[in-house]
Motif scaffolding. Structure first.
Motif, short mmCIF file in Angstrom:
data_model
loop_
_atom_site.label_atom_id
_atom_site.label_comp_id
_atom_site.label_asym_id
_atom_site.label_seq_id
_atom_site.Cartn_x
_atom_site.Cartn_y
_atom_site.Cartn_z
N ALA A 1 0.83 -1.27 -0.29
CA ALA A 1 -0.04 0.11 -0.29
C ALA A 1 1.06 1.45 0.00
N GLU A 2 1.95 0.94 0.76
CA GLU A 2 2.71 2.81 0.21
C GLU A 2 3.55 2.30 -1.11
N GLN A 3 4.14 1.16 -2.05
CA GLN A 3 4.50 1.47 -2.38
C GLN A 3 3.53 1.77 -3.91
N GLY A 4 2.33 2.70 -3.53
CA GLY A 4 1.00 2.95 -3.67
C GLY A 4 0.63 2.47 -4.31
N SER A 5 0.44 1.01 -4.66
CA SER A 5 -0.25 0.27 -5.53
C SER A 5 -1.62 0.09 -5.06
N ALA A 6 -3.06 0.28 -5.68
CA ALA A 6 -4.49 1.33 -5.03
C ALA A 6 -5.22 -0.22 -4.79
N THR A 7 -5.03 -0.79 -5.49
CA THR A 7 -5.37 -2.61 -4.19
C THR A 7 -5.36 -3.11 -3.44
N TRP A 8 -4.04 -3.04 -3.19
CA TRP A 8 -3.34 -3.31 -1.81
C TRP A 8 -3.72 -2.01 -1.03
N ARG A 9 -3.69 -0.79 -1.02
CA ARG A 9 -3.69 0.29 -0.64
C ARG A 9 -5.50 0.14 0.14
N THR A 10 -6.50 -0.75 -0.54
CA THR A 10 -7.49 -0.63 -0.28
C THR A 10 -7.82 -1.49 0.84
N LEU A 11 -6.98 -2.90 0.58
CA LEU A 11 -7.21 -4.09 1.64
C LEU A 11 -6.47 -3.21 2.75
N TRP A 12 -5.44 -3.00 2.91
CA TRP A 12 -5.27 -2.23 4.14
C TRP A 12 -6.01 -1.60 4.85
N ASP A 13 -7.01 -0.90 4.17
CA ASP A 13 -7.76 0.19 4.87
C ASP A 13 -9.24 -0.65 5.05
#
Length: 388
Positions: free
Chosen positions: A369-381
């Motif tokens: 998520a910190e590296q900028g992946s939108a998919t993994w940012r959503t999962l982190w949230d």
């Protein structure tokens, strides 16, 4: 009310000998090389049936096309794995030696045994499911007690097991989860694999006292490496088998394609449309692979859960996501359902695995998520879902 299926009724799972009947008939005509006794296909054609023709359409000579068989046909790949493994399995069977497929749960051992059986002898249905309650009769024979009481022990009163049926037909018998059978039941296989005959003491003195295996008979067994409560095979039985280990799929793209294809087929059988984005599928398969291997693709350490994160389980989750999208459209983003399904998977064996999944979220998921992946940012949230 009757529960019998009408002739020609649809089946949830179609056995490979029926599902791929056209391919089997085509390959029987295509490769006319030497075949082991009673085999329907040559060993090379068996491997082609399992692994596919690599996108090429094979062609029959114009003067050698049987009725109902196409002249050109591309053979579909059915098993995602090492071709050399499949070749070794085929050579083992051709040499009339028992084959034991071992590996983690969900690595397609049973599917491979079905495909091999269908290609070699035309049926995958001569199977015994091994359990703690499996009896020696289920591996050998039983009796029709009405006939037994009426006329005493006779060949007509004997009820053959799938293994005995395979022996008399010269076919392949399958024993699923052989290590779940009790040792005394397993030992019934020793003489079958070494002497290729089965004694019927109740018919002693007659010509039916020994049932001899016809040419072509062999046995494929499967066993899980991580199953609990299994019975260790005896050294004598182990010596009768060639062991082949079926491992997890090594390539991310190949595993994602398999999960997509099998989940799509399962969902479409239910009458729903498959509507899961590739990004969601890739995240799903990546999470399964990270947790299975104990290390992410980037090299970050991951604490492995005790639950087996198999490809078969990933297919189940992908199917559940697709069904949710089809039956509850617009209610929630499909990606938002993924953490809850992963939590359900890892908590099957050990409640402490939920903490390991949260550790995975705090590690690779957060870093991606910190590296900028939108998919993994959503999962982190969505980490709070894992606190449930």
């Amino acid at each position: 009310m009757t529960t019998d299926l009408a002739p020609g009724a649809a089946r949830q799972i179609v056995p490979p000998e029926d599902r791929f009947a056209t391919e089997l008939a085509f390959l029987a005509a295509y490769d006319t090389g030497p075949r082991p006794p009673a085999w329907r296909l040559t060993p090379r054609a068996v491997v082609t049936f399992v692994m596919g023709s690599e996108g090429r359409a094979l062609a029959l000579p114009a003067d050698a096309v049987p009725d109902g068989v196409p002249r050109r046909l591309e053979i579909s790949g059915k098993f995602v794995g090492d071709r050399a493994l499949v070749e070794r399995c085929v050579v083992t069977l051709a040499g009339e030696r028992g084959l034991l497929l071992v590996g983690e749960p969900g690595t397609a051992k049973s599917m491979l045994s079905e495909l091999l059986s269908a290609a070699v002898c035309g049926t995958s249905g001569l199977v015994v499911q091994g359990t703690a309650g499996t009896t020696e009769d289920q591996l050998k024979y039983g009796w029709n007690y009405a006939l037994l009481l009426a006329q005493g022990p006779s060949r007509q009163a004997l009820v053959p097991s799938p293994v005995l049926t395979a022996m008399t037909r010269g076919a392949i018998a399958r024993v699923e989860e052989v290590t779940r059978c009790l040792p005394e039941v397993q030992d019934a296989l020793v003489s079958l694999l070494s002497e290729r005959r089965m004694a019927v003491p109740e018919l002693a003195g007659g010509e039916d006292a020994l049932a001899h295996a016809a040419p072509g008979f062999n046995l494929i067994a499967t066993a899980n490496l991580r199953d609990k409560g299994v019975s260790e095979m005896s050294a004598a039985l182990k010596r009768r088998f060639n062991f082949e280990t079926v491992g997890p799929i090594s390539d991310l793209d190949a595993e994602t394609a398999l999960v997509r294809g099998q989940a799509r087929a399962a969902v479409e059988r239910s009458g729903a449309a498959f509507q899961v984005d590739d990004a969601v599928l890739e995240a799903l398969v990546t999470a399964f692979r990270d947790l299975r291997e104990g290390r992410s693709a980037e090299g970050w350490e991951v604490e492995r859960p005790s639950t087996v994160m198999s490809t078969a389980e990933a297919v189940s989750v992908a199917g559940a996501l697709a069904l949710a999208a089809a039956y509850f459209p617009g209610d929630r983003d499909v990606l938002g359902l993924l953490p809850g399904h992963l939590l359900g998977v890892v908590r099957k064996d050990d409640p402490a695995d939920a903490a390991r999944l949260r550790g995975y979220w705090d590690g690779p998921v957060r870093r991606r998520a910190e590296q900028g992946s939108a998919t993994w940012r959503t999962l982190w949230d969505l980490r709070t879902v894992l606190e449930g």
